[in-house]
Scaffold this active site. Structure first.
Site: not given
Length: 383
Positions: A90-91, A189, A266, A343
């Protein structure tokens, strides 16, 4: 500590001594009612067959027939089809974090350089993993991460995939830091379509029923999908899947929810298990997804405390489905909302939010327990 050191040395020697294989070679494992194929490139799932309501096997994950297409995809649009993502899934805001007073900067590969996505420019998904062991029902890959992408220290990871009667697919990801403190957060993923494109309705997930009974909260994000630090509740919103509902029922209300000018899901949902359980308990299904087209139902059990749900809001009909999923006279392509990514992971960008109390689940040292991501995927037919 001595025992852990000995274990690390033993596992490292196994990984080093295992023969490097063709990264695009397929390894197929099977058990009654299930058949799965993987390749070392990204320790990636390429096919997963389970029986539908008519007893016919259906491939319920997206991918390519030619394994070389995974490399070509990663070098162009880079959709992360089926691999492990890491060292940090992820981020990461601004590609920067600080662990025990040491600041690290990871290449920003998302949103025109504003954040890091799935581990940087060359994450675990683009690495050639080593096959440590393979038999008819299980395959194990290993990866020695030597401070890839600027993450601190070296980490060795083992990914073991097993299929069994049920039918069931079990994924176990175990990561051990070898020297420096570091954040670790891996995830599978996989792009799912339980409808397997068998008919028009099965070409979209909008008619799929989704249920996440313990996902009463979510992580608030800005317009480039980076956490703001806020935590929201799903009650009374389009994000509420605590009771079963079709994915498409409220999706048109989810505007600017998956990034600026984007409509769809998302989101990182927080899993608040009941008081009778524990934060990392695997005894309860955290997500149920089903398709009327095939009758296939998926239940996910995991030790993770968050689920990132992405409804393929940006797919645009440019990727053809595999031959196993072509059921008509004309070629079928993956259209918008034609799949869903699930995820199993910890809280997105938790490394930059100590106020969330996630450090024990995201920061690992040579003295800590290993980072373990357990995910069990049980398949059945809707009763």
């Amino acid at each position: 500590m001595l025992l852990l050191s000995a274990l690390v040395l033993s596992l490292s020697s196994i990984a080093v001594s295992a023969q490097a294989s063709d990264p695009l070679q397929k390894y197929t494992i099977s058990a009654p009612g299930i058949n799965a194929t993987f390749i070392p490139y990204g320790a990636r799932l390429t096919n997963l067959y389970v029986n539908d309501k008519n007893g016919d096997p259906q491939d319920v994950v997206l991918g390519f027939d030619d394994t070389a297409d995974y490399v070509r995809n990663d070098q162009t649009v880079h959709t992360y089809l089926g691999p492990i993502v890491g060292r940090y899934a992820n981020r990461i805001r601004n590609g920067t974090f600080t662990v025990q007073g040491v600041t690290s900067h990871i290449p920003e590969n998302d949103n025109m350089g504003h954040d890091t996505l799935h581990g940087g420019k060359i994450g675990y998904d683009q690495r050639n993993w080593t096959v440590v062991s393979a038999n008819s029902t299980s395959v194990t890959f290993s990866l020695l991460d030597q401070a890839f992408e600027g993450f601190p220290g070296n980490v060795i990871t083992f990914a073991t995939y097993t299929v069994s009667s049920g039918p069931r697919w079990t994924s176990r990801l175990v990561s051990i830091p070898l020297d420096e403190p570091t954040p670790i957060m891996l995830a599978n993923h996989v792009y799912w379509n339980l409808g397997a494109f068998v008919d028009p309705a099965g070409s979209s997930v909008l008619n799929n029923t989704l249920h996440m009974p313990y996902a009463g909260r979510y992580i608030r994000i800005d317009n480039i999908e980076v956490p703001t630090g806020g935590i929201g509740t799903v009650d009374g919103t389009f994000l509420d899947f605590t009771s079963p509902k079709q994915i498409g029922r409220d999706i048109q209300s989810a505007t600017n929810n998956c990034g600026y000018n984007c409509t769809g899901y998302d989101n990182a949902f927080i899993l608040d298990r009941p008081r009778s359980s524990s934060p990392e308990s695997t005894e309860l299904s955290q997500l149920t997804l089903s398709s009327d087209s095939t009758g296939i139902q998926l239940d996910i059990f995991t030790n993770q405390q968050s689920l990132q749900i992405y409804t393929c809001d940006n797919t645009n009909g440019t990727i053809a489905v595999k031959q196993s999923q072509q059921h008509g006279d004309n070629t079928t392509y993956v259209e918008k909302y034609g799949c869903i990514v699930i995820e199993t992971q910890q809280w997105i960008d938790g490394v930059n939010h100590p106020e969330w109390g996630q450090d024990q689940y995201q920061i690992y040292t040579v003295d800590s327990e290993p980072a373990v991501v357990f995910a069990q995927y049980d398949f059945s037919i809707v009763g």
